[in-house]
Design a protein around this motif. Structure first.
Motif, PDB file in Angstrom:
ATOM      1  N   HIS A  29       2.059  48.664  -6.791  1.00 28.06           N
ATOM      2  CA  HIS A  29       1.420  47.650  -5.957  1.00 28.06           C
ATOM      3  C   HIS A  29       0.107  48.184  -5.364  1.00 28.06           C
ATOM      4  O   HIS A  29      -0.035  49.383  -5.149  1.00 28.06           O
ATOM      5  CB  HIS A  29       2.372  47.229  -4.834  1.00 28.06           C
ATOM      6  N   VAL A  30      -0.797  47.261  -5.073  1.00 26.07           N
ATOM      7  CA  VAL A  30      -2.084  47.640  -4.488  1.00 26.07           C
ATOM      8  C   VAL A  30      -1.870  48.400  -3.173  1.00 26.07           C
ATOM      9  O   VAL A  30      -0.949  48.085  -2.411  1.00 26.07           O
ATOM     10  CB  VAL A  30      -2.972  46.384  -4.290  1.00 26.07           C
ATOM     11  N   ASP A  31      -2.668  49.428  -2.969  1.00 26.88           N
ATOM     12  CA  ASP A  31      -2.648  50.257  -1.749  1.00 26.88           C
ATOM     13  C   ASP A  31      -1.431  51.177  -1.626  1.00 26.88           C
ATOM     14  O   ASP A  31      -1.253  51.810  -0.589  1.00 26.88           O
ATOM     15  CB  ASP A  31      -2.729  49.392  -0.466  1.00 26.88           C
ATOM     16  N   HIS A  32      -0.605  51.241  -2.615  1.00 26.86           N
ATOM     17  CA  HIS A  32       0.542  52.138  -2.522  1.00 26.86           C
ATOM     18  C   HIS A  32       0.175  53.589  -2.866  1.00 26.86           C
ATOM     19  O   HIS A  32       0.999  54.483  -2.696  1.00 26.86           O
ATOM     20  CB  HIS A  32       1.713  51.627  -3.363  1.00 26.86           C
ATOM     21  N   GLY A  33      -1.070  53.797  -3.375  1.00 28.45           N
ATOM     22  CA  GLY A  33      -1.548  55.185  -3.532  1.00 28.45           C
ATOM     23  C   GLY A  33      -1.790  55.657  -4.957  1.00 28.45           C
ATOM     24  O   GLY A  33      -1.867  56.854  -5.197  1.00 28.45           O
ATOM     25  N   LYS A  34      -1.954  54.720  -5.892  1.00 25.95           N
ATOM     26  CA  LYS A  34      -2.164  55.103  -7.298  1.00 25.95           C
ATOM     27  C   LYS A  34      -3.434  55.939  -7.477  1.00 25.95           C
ATOM     28  O   LYS A  34      -3.400  56.992  -8.117  1.00 25.95           O
ATOM     29  CB  LYS A  34      -2.283  53.834  -8.167  1.00 25.95           C
ATOM     30  N   THR A  35      -4.538  55.442  -6.907  1.00 28.02           N
ATOM     31  CA  THR A  35      -5.821  56.130  -7.088  1.00 28.02           C
ATOM     32  C   THR A  35      -5.791  57.500  -6.425  1.00 28.02           C
ATOM     33  O   THR A  35      -6.265  58.492  -6.982  1.00 28.02           O
ATOM     34  CB  THR A  35      -6.953  55.281  -6.478  1.00 28.02           C
ATOM     35  N   THR A  36      -5.217  57.553  -5.221  1.00 26.70           N
ATOM     36  CA  THR A  36      -5.149  58.820  -4.486  1.00 26.70           C
ATOM     37  C   THR A  36      -4.333  59.841  -5.276  1.00 26.70           C
ATOM     38  O   THR A  36      -4.713  61.008  -5.382  1.00 26.70           O
ATOM     39  CB  THR A  36      -4.507  58.584  -3.099  1.00 26.70           C
ATOM     40  N   ASN A 144       5.854  57.329  -2.530  1.00 22.58           N
ATOM     41  CA  ASN A 144       4.659  57.968  -1.965  1.00 22.58           C
ATOM     42  C   ASN A 144       4.576  57.819  -0.444  1.00 22.58           C
ATOM     43  O   ASN A 144       5.252  56.984   0.152  1.00 22.58           O
ATOM     44  CB  ASN A 144       3.425  57.344  -2.628  1.00 22.58           C
ATOM     45  N   LYS A 145       3.708  58.608   0.136  1.00 18.09           N
ATOM     46  CA  LYS A 145       3.370  58.579   1.566  1.00 18.09           C
ATOM     47  C   LYS A 145       4.514  59.077   2.440  1.00 18.09           C
ATOM     48  O   LYS A 145       4.689  58.601   3.567  1.00 18.09           O
ATOM     49  CB  LYS A 145       2.926  57.166   2.015  1.00 18.09           C
ATOM     50  N   ASP A 147       4.587  61.650   3.960  1.00 12.62           N
ATOM     51  CA  ASP A 147       4.007  62.305   5.145  1.00 12.62           C
ATOM     52  C   ASP A 147       3.910  61.355   6.331  1.00 12.62           C
ATOM     53  O   ASP A 147       3.807  61.796   7.474  1.00 12.62           O
ATOM     54  CB  ASP A 147       2.621  62.859   4.799  1.00 12.62           C
ATOM     55  N   THR A 148       3.971  60.048   6.085  1.00 10.53           N
ATOM     56  CA  THR A 148       3.844  59.097   7.196  1.00 10.53           C
ATOM     57  C   THR A 148       5.203  58.770   7.821  1.00 10.53           C
ATOM     58  O   THR A 148       5.283  57.979   8.753  1.00 10.53           O
ATOM     59  CB  THR A 148       3.208  57.772   6.722  1.00 10.53           C
ATOM     60  N   SER A 212       3.803  63.004  -1.466  1.00 10.17           N
ATOM     61  CA  SER A 212       2.667  62.558  -0.676  1.00 10.17           C
ATOM     62  C   SER A 212       1.410  62.867  -1.468  1.00 10.17           C
ATOM     63  O   SER A 212       1.150  64.027  -1.788  1.00 10.17           O
ATOM     64  CB  SER A 212       2.610  63.269   0.671  1.00 10.17           C
ATOM     65  N   ALA A 213       0.666  61.829  -1.784  1.00  8.60           N
ATOM     66  CA  ALA A 213      -0.569  62.028  -2.546  1.00  8.60           C
ATOM     67  C   ALA A 213      -1.642  62.652  -1.668  1.00  8.60           C
ATOM     68  O   ALA A 213      -2.666  63.102  -2.161  1.00  8.60           O
ATOM     69  CB  ALA A 213      -1.057  60.700  -3.123  1.00  8.60           C
ATOM     70  N   ILE A 214      -1.401  62.674  -0.349  1.00 10.40           N
ATOM     71  CA  ILE A 214      -2.371  63.290   0.560  1.00 10.40           C
ATOM     72  C   ILE A 214      -2.059  64.775   0.740  1.00 10.40           C
ATOM     73  O   ILE A 214      -2.920  65.618   0.542  1.00 10.40           O
ATOM     74  CB  ILE A 214      -2.363  62.577   1.942  1.00 10.40           C
TER      75      ILE A 214
HETATM   76  P1  GDP Z   1      -4.028  52.052  -4.822  1.00  8.63           P
HETATM   77  O1  GDP Z   1      -4.551  50.706  -4.488  1.00  8.63           O
HETATM   78  O2  GDP Z   1      -2.597  52.011  -5.232  1.00  8.63           O
HETATM   79  O3  GDP Z   1      -4.866  52.808  -5.817  1.00  8.63           O
HETATM   80  O4  GDP Z   1      -4.011  52.872  -3.441  1.00  8.63           O
HETATM   81  P2  GDP Z   1      -5.029  53.982  -2.921  1.00  8.63           P
HETATM   82  O5  GDP Z   1      -4.853  55.249  -3.663  1.00  8.63           O
HETATM   83  O6  GDP Z   1      -6.382  53.402  -2.861  1.00  8.63           O
HETATM   84  O7  GDP Z   1      -4.441  54.228  -1.449  1.00  8.63           O
HETATM   85  C1  GDP Z   1      -4.446  53.227  -0.456  1.00  8.63           C
HETATM   86  C2  GDP Z   1      -4.525  53.866   0.906  1.00  8.63           C
HETATM   87  O8  GDP Z   1      -3.370  54.645   1.154  1.00  8.63           O
HETATM   88  C3  GDP Z   1      -5.704  54.815   1.070  1.00  8.63           C
HETATM   89  O9  GDP Z   1      -6.227  54.657   2.375  1.00  8.63           O
HETATM   90  C4  GDP Z   1      -5.092  56.196   0.896  1.00  8.63           C
HETATM   91  O10 GDP Z   1      -5.795  57.201   1.602  1.00  8.63           O
HETATM   92  C5  GDP Z   1      -3.717  55.991   1.486  1.00  8.63           C
HETATM   93  N1  GDP Z   1      -2.726  56.898   0.874  1.00  8.63           N
HETATM   94  C6  GDP Z   1      -2.465  57.068  -0.448  1.00  8.63           C
HETATM   95  N2  GDP Z   1      -1.486  57.968  -0.619  1.00  8.63           N
HETATM   96  C7  GDP Z   1      -1.129  58.405   0.599  1.00  8.63           C
HETATM   97  C8  GDP Z   1      -0.157  59.365   1.088  1.00  8.63           C
HETATM   98  O11 GDP Z   1       0.584  59.988   0.347  1.00  8.63           O
HETATM   99  N3  GDP Z   1      -0.071  59.519   2.441  1.00  8.63           N
HETATM  100  C9  GDP Z   1      -0.864  58.828   3.317  1.00  8.63           C
HETATM  101  N4  GDP Z   1      -0.706  59.059   4.605  1.00  8.63           N
HETATM  102  N5  GDP Z   1      -1.765  57.925   2.892  1.00  8.63           N
HETATM  103  C10 GDP Z   1      -1.909  57.716   1.569  1.00  8.63           C
END
Ligand code: GDP
Length: 466
Positions: A29-36, A144-145, A147-148, A212-214
């Protein structure tokens, strides 16, 4: 000559095939962290890899086994593997996944479904699982995430299972329940899943890897699961004949200054060389042309500088490459590309035609007009419409043209005087026609949203008629 050398020779004598790199796609899903996640893997591959180990690719990043092993620490021992590494497709999302097909299946051999551990399953998560089920693509879930999660104490460099076991009893109860919710949701979708260290057979069960992708926690585990899964269950699929004529899938058709129309291609079999004759799927059927140049991006090249590419003489699967050749204007993203070499040209053309024809859309006498940017997305649209029981009159790849408006306006029912456009533009002369007609246009770049918008329109019309 050492023992290992003679072993290798013995192997190559009995086994003419070479193992290629498994191709990995990232969905979710969008914003779930694929790009990161992709950026993190790419970034650490570049910093861990020895100079020159990471070759630049078009549309994909190759991470050699040695580098995967450096990144995964004790979790990946290179001696346990004979696959050469992992090739990550750079564009995340199921749009690119459905676009990238090969011989009727998915181009990617394995997928990572990224799920935000706090946000859980969302519409595009379910859509991604539908696509993976349909294409029979094995996958792992990256939760993912982490760490939050309140109370979670990141332990970089430690296998995630250890941290999890140490913390799951106390502060991070939330993580526990979130992970079990994801496992439950997977089961609702028909996939038996568990935390990856409890999975015995990754072919039968989906492994869930908390990451955690971060902070990078869990990424070594994710890489280890991907390597293990491909080594154990996909080796046969990875056998290719490198001396054979290349086969690949067109990622994108792009104008490139100095080269005209070029193709970004992921090659999954054989080799393509300069001056090879190729057959490419086009909007009006197969295109036969000769490779003029094979281009790889220059490391660190500035977008604005003239020389962004290096020419190479040939490239072997699995890799991403840009191909410059004449007559590519009508080539289609998602279409097959084949090298002819010593094969019969007509045979290769027939093969490309057959692959293009595979994408069949059942059309009816009365229904909506569908336009999509690539063959793969057209197919995904057609499948989704079928499920939603929306009849289709015509389905084509390409931008919306006056002809589409004319066709849509012939529908008897108002709810069929409709064009559904997925990731396409409206050509200027079609805009005028649209304004003057009673045809409705719905366009979006998310399939489920597009269909939802259309269904709402149909509902509203029904209510208005009552
Ligand atoms: P995409 O739309 O699936 O490609 O999502 P993005 O990679 O653009 O990530 C969306 C937001 O979530 C960005 O602000 C990232 O910095 C944040 N994010 C992605 N992965 C993580 C993670 O593992 N931990 C935290 N805290 N934030 C994350």
């Amino acid at each position: 000559m050492s023992d290992t050398d003679s072993d290798a020779d013995a192997n190559s004598a009995t086994e003419p095939n070479t193992l290629r790199t498994p191709i990995v796609a990232v969905l979710g899903h969008v914003d779930h962290g694929k790009t990161t996640l992709l950026d993190k893997i790419r970034g650490s591959a570049v910093s861990e890899g020895e100079a020159g180990a990471i070759t630049q690719h078009i549309g994909a990043t190759a991470v050699p086994l040695e580098t995967v092993s450096e990144m995964a620490g004790s979790l990946v021992d290179p001696d346990d593997f004979d696959l050469p590494g992992l090739l990550f497709i750079d564009t995340p999302g199921h749009h690119s996944f459905t676009t990238l097909r090969s011989r009727g299946g998915a181009l990617a051999d394995i997928a990572i479904v990224v799920v935000d551990v706090n946000d859980g399953f969302q519409p595009q998560t379910i859509e991604a699982l539908d696509i993976l089920r349909r294409t029979g693509t094995p996958f792992v879930v990256a939760a993912n995430k982490i760490d939050t999660t309140p109370g979670w104490n990141p332990q970089e460099g430690s296998p995630i299972q250890k941290t999890y076991d140490a913390q799951s009893q106390n502060a991070s109860q939330r993580l526990d329940s979130n992970l079990y919710e994801i496992i439950g949701n997977l089961s609702d979708e028909g996939f038996s899943a568990d935390l990856y260290w409890r999975v015995q057979n990754f072919q039968k069960n989906v492994g869930v890897v908390p990451i955690s992708a971060i902070t990078s926690e869990g990424i070594p585990d994710l890489l280890a699961v991907l390597m293990g899964l491909s080594q154990r269950y996909m080796k046969e699929q990875m056998e290719i004949d490198v001396s054979g004529p290349g086969a690949g899938t067109v990622l994108e058709v792009k104008d490139e200054r100095g080269f005209g129309t070029t193709l970004d291609v992921v090659l999954y079999d054989g080799t393509v060389s300069e001056d090879d004759t190729i057959v490419v799927g086009g909007m009006d059927g197969p295109i036969v042309t000769d490779v003029r140049a094979l281009l790889q991006p220059r490391p660190n090249a500035e977008i604005r500088t003239e020389k962004r590419f290096d020419k190479v003489e040939s490239v072997t699967a699995a890799s991403g490459i840009k191909i410059a050749a004449p007559d590519l204007e009508l080539a289609m993203a998602g279409a097959p590309i084949r090298v002819v070499r010593d094969r019969n040209l007509d045979e290769v053309i027939a093969e490309v035609e057959a692959e293009l024809a595979e994408i069949e859309v059942d059309t009816e006498e009365e229904g909506v007009v569908v336009k999509a940017d690539t063959l793969g997305s057209l197919e995904a649209m057609a499948n989704a419409l079928k499920e939603a029981e929306v009849p289709v009159l015509r389905a084509e790849v390409g931008d919306i043209a006056p002809r589409d408006v004319a066709v849509a306006s012939t529908a008897r029912e108002d709810e069929n005087k409709v064009i559904l456009g997925f990731n396409v533009d409206v050509l200027p002369n079609a805009k005028e026609e649209l304004e003057q007609s009673d045809v409705r246009l719905f366009d979006d770049d998310v399939i489920y949203q597009l269909i939802e918008e259309y269904e709402e329109f149909v509902e509203e019309r029904k209510r208005a008629q009552q």
